[in-house]
Design an enzyme around this catalytic site. Structure first.
Site, PDB file in Angstrom:
ATOM      1  N   ILE A  52      16.845   8.261  14.359  1.00  0.00           N
ATOM      2  CA  ILE A  52      16.963   8.131  15.810  1.00  0.00           C
ATOM      3  C   ILE A  52      16.834   9.495  16.479  1.00  0.00           C
ATOM      4  CG2 ILE A  52      18.411   7.310  17.682  1.00  0.00           C
ATOM      5  CD1 ILE A  52      19.888   5.622  15.581  1.00  0.00           C
ATOM      6  N   PRO A  53      15.621   9.830  16.923  1.00  0.00           N
ATOM      7  CA  PRO A  53      15.361  11.131  17.562  1.00  0.00           C
ATOM      8  C   PRO A  53      15.977  11.209  18.943  1.00  0.00           C
ATOM      9  CG  PRO A  53      13.406   9.745  17.679  1.00  0.00           C
ATOM     10  CD  PRO A  53      14.448   8.955  16.946  1.00  0.00           C
ATOM     11  N   CYS A  54      17.247  11.496  18.997  1.00  0.00           N
ATOM     12  CA  CYS A  54      17.958  11.524  20.274  1.00  0.00           C
ATOM     13  C   CYS A  54      17.409  12.633  21.166  1.00  0.00           C
ATOM     14  CB  CYS A  54      19.442  11.723  20.029  1.00  0.00           C
ATOM     15  SG  CYS A  54      19.823  12.958  18.782  1.00  0.00           S
ATOM     16  N   TYR A  55      16.800  13.631  20.563  1.00  0.00           N
ATOM     17  CA  TYR A  55      16.282  14.758  21.363  1.00  0.00           C
ATOM     18  C   TYR A  55      15.073  14.345  22.200  1.00  0.00           C
ATOM     19  CZ  TYR A  55      13.171  14.912  17.331  1.00  0.00           C
ATOM     20  OH  TYR A  55      12.295  14.576  16.334  1.00  0.00           O
ATOM     21  N   ARG A  56      14.526  13.151  21.896  1.00  0.00           N
ATOM     22  CA  ARG A  56      13.387  12.669  22.691  1.00  0.00           C
ATOM     23  C   ARG A  56      13.853  11.941  23.942  1.00  0.00           C
ATOM     24  NH1 ARG A  56       9.980  10.185  17.825  1.00  0.00           N
ATOM     25  NH2 ARG A  56       9.395  12.112  16.831  1.00  0.00           N
TER      26      ARG A  56
END
Length: 104
Positions: A52-56
């Site tokens: 889960i690329p939360c930084y996106r």
DNA sequence: GTTGTGACACATT
DNA sequence: AAATGTGCCACAA
């Protein structure tokens, strides 16, 4: 089980590389436009930071979350730039990088 | 069960 | 344009 978070994670997981989405957008795609805050909380607990690329995910202003700072905003910015997203003073150009599902 | 908080968004001042 | 207040939902104490 809480399907709420599952839906949110599912949406974030679908964000393509080099693209970003706003919390509100994720909430909307998850099925509820008022889950923006819940989205932030969901990413906070982030059980799978690897998938889960939360930084996106950025706020509506296109700015990286100031409270992210799990190692400095610099961290999130660096990850985004590594994906091909140009970040200016913690701001991303939503005009160019905001993920547009199906619309393309 | 009630109160408070939060990686947000929108409206109003 | 910037700051403040309100709404929203889920979770911790």
């Amino acid at each position: 089980m809480g399907d709420t978070f599952e839906k949110i994670y599912d949406v974030v997981r679908e964000i393509p590389v080099g693209r970003v989405a706003t919390y509100g957008q994720v909430a909307l795609l998850a099925g509820n436009p008022r889950w923006a805050r819940v989205v932030g909380y969901a990413l906070h607990v982030n059980p799978d930071p690897d998938g889960i690329p939360c930084y996106r995910v950025v706020n509506r202003s296109g700015r990286v979350s100031p409270a992210f700072a799990f190692g400095g905003e610099n961290r999130q910015i660096a990850l985004l730039e590594a994906e091909g997203v140009l970040v200016t003073d913690a701001y991303v150009d939503l005009k160019k990088y905001q993920w547009q599902p199906d619309l393309r």
